[in-house]
Motif scaffolding. Structure first.
Motif, PDB file in Angstrom:
ATOM      1  N   PHE A 313       0.790 -10.173   2.056  1.00  0.00           N
ATOM      2  CA  PHE A 313       1.643  -9.598   1.018  1.00  0.00           C
ATOM      3  C   PHE A 313       2.542  -8.482   1.561  1.00  0.00           C
ATOM      4  CE2 PHE A 313      -1.399 -10.796  -2.678  1.00  0.00           C
ATOM      5  CZ  PHE A 313      -0.795 -12.038  -2.760  1.00  0.00           C
ATOM      6  N   ALA A 314       2.118  -7.847   2.646  1.00  0.00           N
ATOM      7  CA  ALA A 314       2.895  -6.713   3.142  1.00  0.00           C
ATOM      8  C   ALA A 314       3.920  -7.116   4.194  1.00  0.00           C
ATOM      9  CB  ALA A 314       1.953  -5.649   3.707  1.00  0.00           C
ATOM     10  N   THR A 315       4.150  -8.434   4.372  1.00  0.00           N
ATOM     11  CA  THR A 315       5.043  -8.834   5.452  1.00  0.00           C
ATOM     12  C   THR A 315       6.475  -9.055   4.996  1.00  0.00           C
ATOM     13  OG1 THR A 315       4.405 -11.127   5.080  1.00  0.00           O
ATOM     14  CG2 THR A 315       3.267  -9.970   6.849  1.00  0.00           C
ATOM     15  N   GLY A 316       6.763  -8.856   3.718  1.00  0.00           N
ATOM     16  CA  GLY A 316       8.136  -9.001   3.261  1.00  0.00           C
ATOM     17  C   GLY A 316       8.527 -10.423   2.926  1.00  0.00           C
ATOM     18  N   LEU A 317       7.588 -11.226   2.451  1.00  0.00           N
ATOM     19  CA  LEU A 317       7.924 -12.585   2.023  1.00  0.00           C
ATOM     20  C   LEU A 317       8.627 -12.534   0.674  1.00  0.00           C
ATOM     21  CD1 LEU A 317       4.577 -14.315   2.974  1.00  0.00           C
ATOM     22  CD2 LEU A 317       6.781 -14.632   4.084  1.00  0.00           C
ATOM     23  N   GLY A 375     -11.998  -7.989  -4.694  1.00  0.00           N
ATOM     24  CA  GLY A 375     -11.110  -9.045  -4.203  1.00  0.00           C
ATOM     25  C   GLY A 375     -10.038  -9.393  -5.204  1.00  0.00           C
ATOM     26  N   VAL A 376     -10.438  -9.549  -6.474  1.00  0.00           N
ATOM     27  CA  VAL A 376      -9.456  -9.927  -7.488  1.00  0.00           C
ATOM     28  C   VAL A 376      -8.394  -8.838  -7.633  1.00  0.00           C
ATOM     29  CG1 VAL A 376      -9.107 -10.442  -9.920  1.00  0.00           C
ATOM     30  CG2 VAL A 376     -11.050 -11.401  -8.747  1.00  0.00           C
ATOM     31  N   VAL A 377      -8.796  -7.566  -7.572  1.00  0.00           N
ATOM     32  CA  VAL A 377      -7.769  -6.528  -7.730  1.00  0.00           C
ATOM     33  C   VAL A 377      -6.796  -6.531  -6.557  1.00  0.00           C
ATOM     34  CG1 VAL A 377      -9.088  -5.035  -9.273  1.00  0.00           C
ATOM     35  CG2 VAL A 377      -9.270  -4.695  -6.813  1.00  0.00           C
ATOM     36  N   THR A 378      -7.301  -6.825  -5.347  1.00  0.00           N
ATOM     37  CA  THR A 378      -6.350  -6.849  -4.223  1.00  0.00           C
ATOM     38  C   THR A 378      -5.470  -8.089  -4.260  1.00  0.00           C
ATOM     39  OG1 THR A 378      -8.394  -7.182  -2.997  1.00  0.00           O
ATOM     40  CG2 THR A 378      -6.980  -5.440  -2.224  1.00  0.00           C
ATOM     41  N   ALA A 379      -5.826  -9.067  -5.077  1.00  0.00           N
ATOM     42  CA  ALA A 379      -4.945 -10.228  -5.222  1.00  0.00           C
ATOM     43  C   ALA A 379      -3.666  -9.851  -5.957  1.00  0.00           C
ATOM     44  CB  ALA A 379      -5.667 -11.356  -5.955  1.00  0.00           C
ATOM     45  N   ALA A 380      -3.675  -8.713  -6.660  1.00  0.00           N
ATOM     46  CA  ALA A 380      -2.466  -8.253  -7.330  1.00  0.00           C
ATOM     47  C   ALA A 380      -1.583  -7.543  -6.295  1.00  0.00           C
ATOM     48  CB  ALA A 380      -2.806  -7.301  -8.470  1.00  0.00           C
ATOM     49  N   VAL A 381      -0.363  -8.055  -6.112  1.00  0.00           N
ATOM     50  CA  VAL A 381       0.476  -7.607  -4.999  1.00  0.00           C
ATOM     51  C   VAL A 381       0.674  -6.078  -4.952  1.00  0.00           C
ATOM     52  CG1 VAL A 381       2.715  -7.863  -3.897  1.00  0.00           C
ATOM     53  CG2 VAL A 381       1.615  -9.842  -4.928  1.00  0.00           C
ATOM     54  N   PRO A 382       1.039  -5.429  -6.064  1.00  0.00           N
ATOM     55  CA  PRO A 382       1.293  -3.985  -5.956  1.00  0.00           C
ATOM     56  C   PRO A 382       0.050  -3.202  -5.533  1.00  0.00           C
ATOM     57  CG  PRO A 382       1.933  -4.835  -8.119  1.00  0.00           C
ATOM     58  CD  PRO A 382       1.246  -5.933  -7.412  1.00  0.00           C
ATOM     59  N   PHE A 383      -1.104  -3.637  -6.023  1.00  0.00           N
ATOM     60  CA  PHE A 383      -2.327  -2.942  -5.615  1.00  0.00           C
ATOM     61  C   PHE A 383      -2.592  -3.184  -4.133  1.00  0.00           C
ATOM     62  CE2 PHE A 383      -6.865  -2.326  -5.028  1.00  0.00           C
ATOM     63  CZ  PHE A 383      -7.048  -1.103  -5.656  1.00  0.00           C
ATOM     64  N   ASP A 384      -2.376  -4.416  -3.706  1.00  0.00           N
ATOM     65  CA  ASP A 384      -2.591  -4.731  -2.292  1.00  0.00           C
ATOM     66  C   ASP A 384      -1.713  -3.864  -1.392  1.00  0.00           C
ATOM     67  OD1 ASP A 384      -3.710  -6.712  -0.196  1.00  0.00           O
ATOM     68  OD2 ASP A 384      -1.561  -6.700   0.186  1.00  0.00           O
ATOM     69  N   TRP A 385      -0.470  -3.640  -1.832  1.00  0.00           N
ATOM     70  CA  TRP A 385       0.416  -2.810  -1.015  1.00  0.00           C
ATOM     71  C   TRP A 385      -0.165  -1.418  -0.806  1.00  0.00           C
ATOM     72  CZ3 TRP A 385       5.741  -4.323  -3.591  1.00  0.00           C
ATOM     73  CH2 TRP A 385       6.133  -5.561  -3.080  1.00  0.00           C
ATOM     74  N   GLN A 386      -0.899  -0.945  -1.795  1.00  0.00           N
ATOM     75  CA  GLN A 386      -1.494   0.391  -1.678  1.00  0.00           C
ATOM     76  C   GLN A 386      -2.677   0.412  -0.727  1.00  0.00           C
ATOM     77  OE1 GLN A 386      -0.238   3.214  -2.955  1.00  0.00           O
ATOM     78  NE2 GLN A 386       1.428   1.841  -3.558  1.00  0.00           N
ATOM     79  N   VAL A 387      -3.488  -0.624  -0.784  1.00  0.00           N
ATOM     80  CA  VAL A 387      -4.753  -0.535  -0.056  1.00  0.00           C
ATOM     81  C   VAL A 387      -4.819  -1.374   1.214  1.00  0.00           C
ATOM     82  CG1 VAL A 387      -6.078   0.034  -2.115  1.00  0.00           C
ATOM     83  CG2 VAL A 387      -5.854  -2.363  -1.396  1.00  0.00           C
ATOM     84  N   VAL A 393     -10.181  -2.247   2.075  1.00  0.00           N
ATOM     85  CA  VAL A 393     -10.330  -3.632   2.505  1.00  0.00           C
ATOM     86  C   VAL A 393     -11.603  -3.796   3.346  1.00  0.00           C
ATOM     87  CG1 VAL A 393      -9.283  -5.442   3.908  1.00  0.00           C
ATOM     88  CG2 VAL A 393      -7.880  -4.098   2.348  1.00  0.00           C
ATOM     89  N   VAL A 394     -11.905  -2.774   4.160  1.00  0.00           N
ATOM     90  CA  VAL A 394     -13.141  -2.846   4.945  1.00  0.00           C
ATOM     91  C   VAL A 394     -14.343  -2.906   3.996  1.00  0.00           C
ATOM     92  CG1 VAL A 394     -14.509  -1.755   6.749  1.00  0.00           C
ATOM     93  CG2 VAL A 394     -12.029  -1.593   6.829  1.00  0.00           C
ATOM     94  N   ALA A 395     -14.284  -2.108   2.912  1.00  0.00           N
ATOM     95  CA  ALA A 395     -15.358  -2.162   1.910  1.00  0.00           C
ATOM     96  C   ALA A 395     -15.429  -3.562   1.305  1.00  0.00           C
ATOM     97  CB  ALA A 395     -15.104  -1.125   0.821  1.00  0.00           C
ATOM     98  N   HIS A 396     -14.269  -4.077   0.918  1.00  0.00           N
ATOM     99  CA  HIS A 396     -14.246  -5.408   0.300  1.00  0.00           C
ATOM    100  C   HIS A 396     -14.844  -6.474   1.223  1.00  0.00           C
ATOM    101  CE1 HIS A 396     -12.973  -9.145  -1.448  1.00  0.00           C
ATOM    102  NE2 HIS A 396     -12.250  -9.408  -0.392  1.00  0.00           N
ATOM    103  N   LEU A 453      -9.162   4.559  -0.721  1.00  0.00           N
ATOM    104  CA  LEU A 453      -8.229   5.074  -1.731  1.00  0.00           C
ATOM    105  C   LEU A 453      -7.700   6.447  -1.322  1.00  0.00           C
ATOM    106  CD1 LEU A 453     -10.024   3.894  -4.999  1.00  0.00           C
ATOM    107  CD2 LEU A 453      -7.958   2.953  -3.957  1.00  0.00           C
ATOM    108  N   LEU A 454      -8.485   7.178  -0.515  1.00  0.00           N
ATOM    109  CA  LEU A 454      -8.003   8.463  -0.009  1.00  0.00           C
ATOM    110  C   LEU A 454      -7.000   8.270   1.129  1.00  0.00           C
ATOM    111  CD1 LEU A 454     -11.290  10.596   0.092  1.00  0.00           C
ATOM    112  CD2 LEU A 454      -9.378  10.828  -1.498  1.00  0.00           C
ATOM    113  N   GLY A 455      -6.817   7.019   1.517  1.00  0.00           N
ATOM    114  CA  GLY A 455      -5.770   6.746   2.500  1.00  0.00           C
ATOM    115  C   GLY A 455      -6.241   6.545   3.914  1.00  0.00           C
ATOM    116  N   MET A 456      -7.552   6.451   4.135  1.00  0.00           N
ATOM    117  CA  MET A 456      -8.006   6.278   5.523  1.00  0.00           C
ATOM    118  C   MET A 456      -7.696   4.865   6.017  1.00  0.00           C
ATOM    119  SD  MET A 456     -11.675   7.016   7.244  1.00  0.00           S
ATOM    120  CE  MET A 456     -12.101   6.357   8.842  1.00  0.00           C
TER     121      MET A 456
END
Ligand code: HEM
Ligand SMILES: [Cu+2]
Length: 643
Positions: A313-317, A375-387, A393-396, A453-456
């Motif tokens: 999702f973050a590759t600009g497709l 997993g389902v929340v990261t399937a939403a593109v804007p949320f994925d861009w954040q995390v 993702v490591v937690a997921h 979520l703290l950005g690490m």
């Protein structure tokens, strides 16, 4: 309850002699017994789990506090990559192959897998490829670009050592093992079921591994293509991924994830299948919604091929393609949810008995839900861009992989070890094992959502104190250590039970499926007579009577102790794919050294290619050819064999 009635001893002795491996080194290297191969798979993959775990703990030690200097950045790169590929490729999938190899023929009422020699080859190549990839770590040149190895990072100018050559060749090597293993499972499920075991009577575990095997056959070629391109680009100056020369780095990502996402289901569907076997046993009732669970398994396998872009999702497709893949990724949660509801309903309607396997299964359901939600929340593109690329993702991935793979696998060891060894594992130690793993895991991995979520970012070898990630990381490291103690208790329990475990008898859990019909451990020939199956739970027919699922009135009951003996050499029934009508008597192959020798030759070739020792590569190639010719050479029929 149906058990084996004594049959005449003469055929039993004959069966024993025909099916047993010869003593000594030849027997060890040449055996094609699915039970031996299954156990080897299990032991070897547990060793890889421990190796990957040690790598993880070293990383966690480094991350305990800010600005630590235990590891250099380069060493950290090698560790997370080795940890990732070890866990994903050399532990998570092979451990499931181990269970399937051991359990399938017993569950299906067969005397072996469809292609026993191929089965042996698949184990030896798995072992050899593992030795190959760990050679890289021993010489300090382990793969270092993460388990998904994005180009152009992996190309020669940016990564000049042997590291990524080991990665490319190691994965091609392992793919041989996985592909032929998958084909073997498919052949087995199509041809090797006991008469009467129609598709609607197959255990869900079989559906799980079968779906995973189809997914493997269709997805692995993408990985082989990608890694072959990588090797060619690094060695022969081809430009598949080099944008400056007209290649495309995104091509790697597409190929990798076309394989990579289905792979996720390859390492969870059989595990979910094992859960679907254990839940009914410990809840004392048949699985609720069996057809839906079977269908949802297959549906997950199919939809799993249509979601790979959620890793990109973050590759600009273009937005349109992203919304398609986002939608598909959300939809794929539905079949999994069906399975979860079926397990919960079975527990609800049954009377759960809280033995250790059941505790791990219940723990798995909790972790599956958490991992599913993240997993389902990261399937939403804007949320994925954040995390994306953060510890979220490591937690997921760990909730999914440890939750859906490790917990069911440990449960399955507690459940099926008594069948394999004839001895029970300790329940007391088991309870300790469960609680340390469950508490340690959540303590260690839940806070990773927060550090994310703290950005690490993921894959950083250290962080500054000012970032404020110190306390979460300390908790994570403590939790990981507790979890590791849990794994240690598990390994200890295995060893203790081998020596001192109570005798299991044939069916210690009073389960309903066929693998519990014969004594534990099973004799080399599995079944004295080939059983005839009339329901989904042959060993529960006495208790459940006409309510046994899969029973058709007028067809009679299953027979486990009466049937055809088939003792003229290594024989078993070949049956039709849908209804499992007996079609012919299959003559199964004898033991053979060729699978082992072939794997050794492949290892030689792989070393030759990675170190650019062309003579060795060619020698290995010639060796492979010679082994294949020997393997396929037409044999004269020996006495006792039937044409
Ligand atoms: C004691 C248990 C475990 C601990 C403490 C642990 C810890 C870690 C750590 C610290 C990382 C690196 C994070 C980073 O720097 O980005 C990582 C990555 C990863 N782990 Fe684990 N892990 C454990 C078990 C597992 C298991 C059982 C699996 C799979 C079955 C697994 C799969 C992965 C994968 C795929 C990655 C990503 C590697 C990469 O970024 O390329 N881990 N883990
Ligand atoms: Cu995915």
């Amino acid at each position: 309850m149906a058990t084996l009635a004594p049959i005449a001893t003469a055929p039993l002795e004959r069966l024993h002699d025909t099916w047993e491996a010869r003593p000594g080194l030849y027997g060890i290297l040449a055996t094609v017994d699915h039970k031996t191969i299954g156990k080897r798979y299990l032991v070897t993959s547990l060793i890889f789990l421990v190796l990957g775990g040690i790598e993880a703990l070293i990383m966690r030690a480094q991350l305990t506090h800010a600005n630590a200097h235990l590891l250099s950045p380069g060493a950290y790169d090698q560790l997370f990559t080795m940890h990732g590929i070890t866990m994903i490729f050399w532990y998570a999938s092979p451990v499931l192959s181990g269970f399937s190899n051991y359990i399938w023929p017993l569950m299906l009422g067969s005397r072996d897998m469809a292609y026993p020699r191929v089965n042996a080859l698949s184990y030896w190549t798995f072992l050899a490829s593992g030795i190959f990839i760990y050679t890289a770590l021993c010489i300090g040149q382990a793969p270092n670009a993460g388990w998904f190895a994005y180009a152009p990072m992996t190309l020669r100018p940016f990564d000049p050592g042997l590291n990524m050559d080991f990665y490319a060749l190691g994965l091609i090597f392992l793919t041989v093992s996985t592909t032929i293993g998958a084909i073997n499972f498919i052949g087995t499920v199509m041809k090797m079921r006991a008469p009467g075991m129609s598709l609607n009577r197959l255990p869900i575990f079989v559906y799980g591994t079968m779906t995973a095997s189809f997914a493997a056959v269709f997805s692995l070629p993408a990985l082989t293509v990608a890694t072959t391109y990588l090797y060619f680009e690094r060695h022969f100056h081809m430009h598949f991924f080099d944008a400056a020369q007209g290649g495309s780095p995104l091509l790697w990502q597409h190929l990798f994830w076309m394989f990579g996402h289905p792979w996720v289901y390859i390492i969870v569907l059989p595990a979910m299948g094992m859960v679907s076997e254990m839940v009914p046993t410990f809840c004392r009732r048949p699985l609720v919604a069996y057809p839906y669970v079977a269908m949802s398994t297959i549906a997950t396998g199919i939809i799993g091929f249509g979601v790979w872009v959620h890793h990109m999702f973050a590759t600009g497709l273009p937005g349109v393609s992203m919304s398609f893949f986002s939608g598909a990724s959300i939809i794929i949660a539905i079949p999994s949810a069906i399975a979860v509801f079926a397990w919960i309903a079975t527990m609800w309607l049954g009377t759960p008995v809280w033995k250790t396997p059941m505790m791990f299964v219940a723990g798995f359901v909790v972790l599956f839900v958490i991992g599913g939600v993240s997993g389902v929340v990261t399937a939403a593109v804007p949320f994925d861009w954040q995390v994306t690329d953060t510890y979220f993702v490591v937690a997921h991935i760990h909730y999914v992989l440890i939750g859906i793979n490790v917990f069911p696998v440990v449960a399955a060891f507690y459940y099926w070890m008594p069948k394999m060894t004839g001895r029970m594992m300790s329940e007391t130690l088991g309870k300790w094992n469960f609680w340390t793993m469950f508490i340690g895991f959540n303590l260690g991995f839940f806070p990773m959502h927060i550090s994310g979520l703290l950005g690490m970012p993921r894959r950083v070898y250290t962080y500054p104190a000012s970032a404020g990630w110190g306390s979460v990381n300390l908790i994570t490291t403590i939790g990981s250590a507790v979890f590791a103690v849990g794994v240690l208790l598990f390994v200890i329990n295995i060893f203790v039970s081998l020596r001192r475990g109570a005798f299991a008898g044939s069916n210690p859990w009073h389960a309903g499926t066929l693998e519990w019909a014969m004594e534990s451990p099973p004799p080399p020939y599995n079944f004295a007579v080939i059983p005839i199956i009339r329901s989904r739970l042959p060993l529960w027919e006495d208790q459940l009577g006409d309510a046994t699922p899969g029973l058709i009135s007028g067809e009679g009951h299953s027979h486990v102790s009466e049937g055809v003996v088939l003792a003229e050499g290594r024989e078993t029934f070949g049956t039709s794919p849908l209804e499992a009508h007996p079609l012919h008597v299959l003559h199964m192959p004898e033991d053979s050294m060729f699978p082992f020798l072939l794997a050794v030759a492949m290892l030689g070739t792989a070393y030759g290619l990675v170190f650019s020792l062309w003579w060795l590569a060619i020698l290995g190639g010639v060796g492979m050819l010679a082994c294949l010719i020997g393997w396929l050479w037409p044999r004269h029929l020996v006495t006792g064999e039937r044409a």
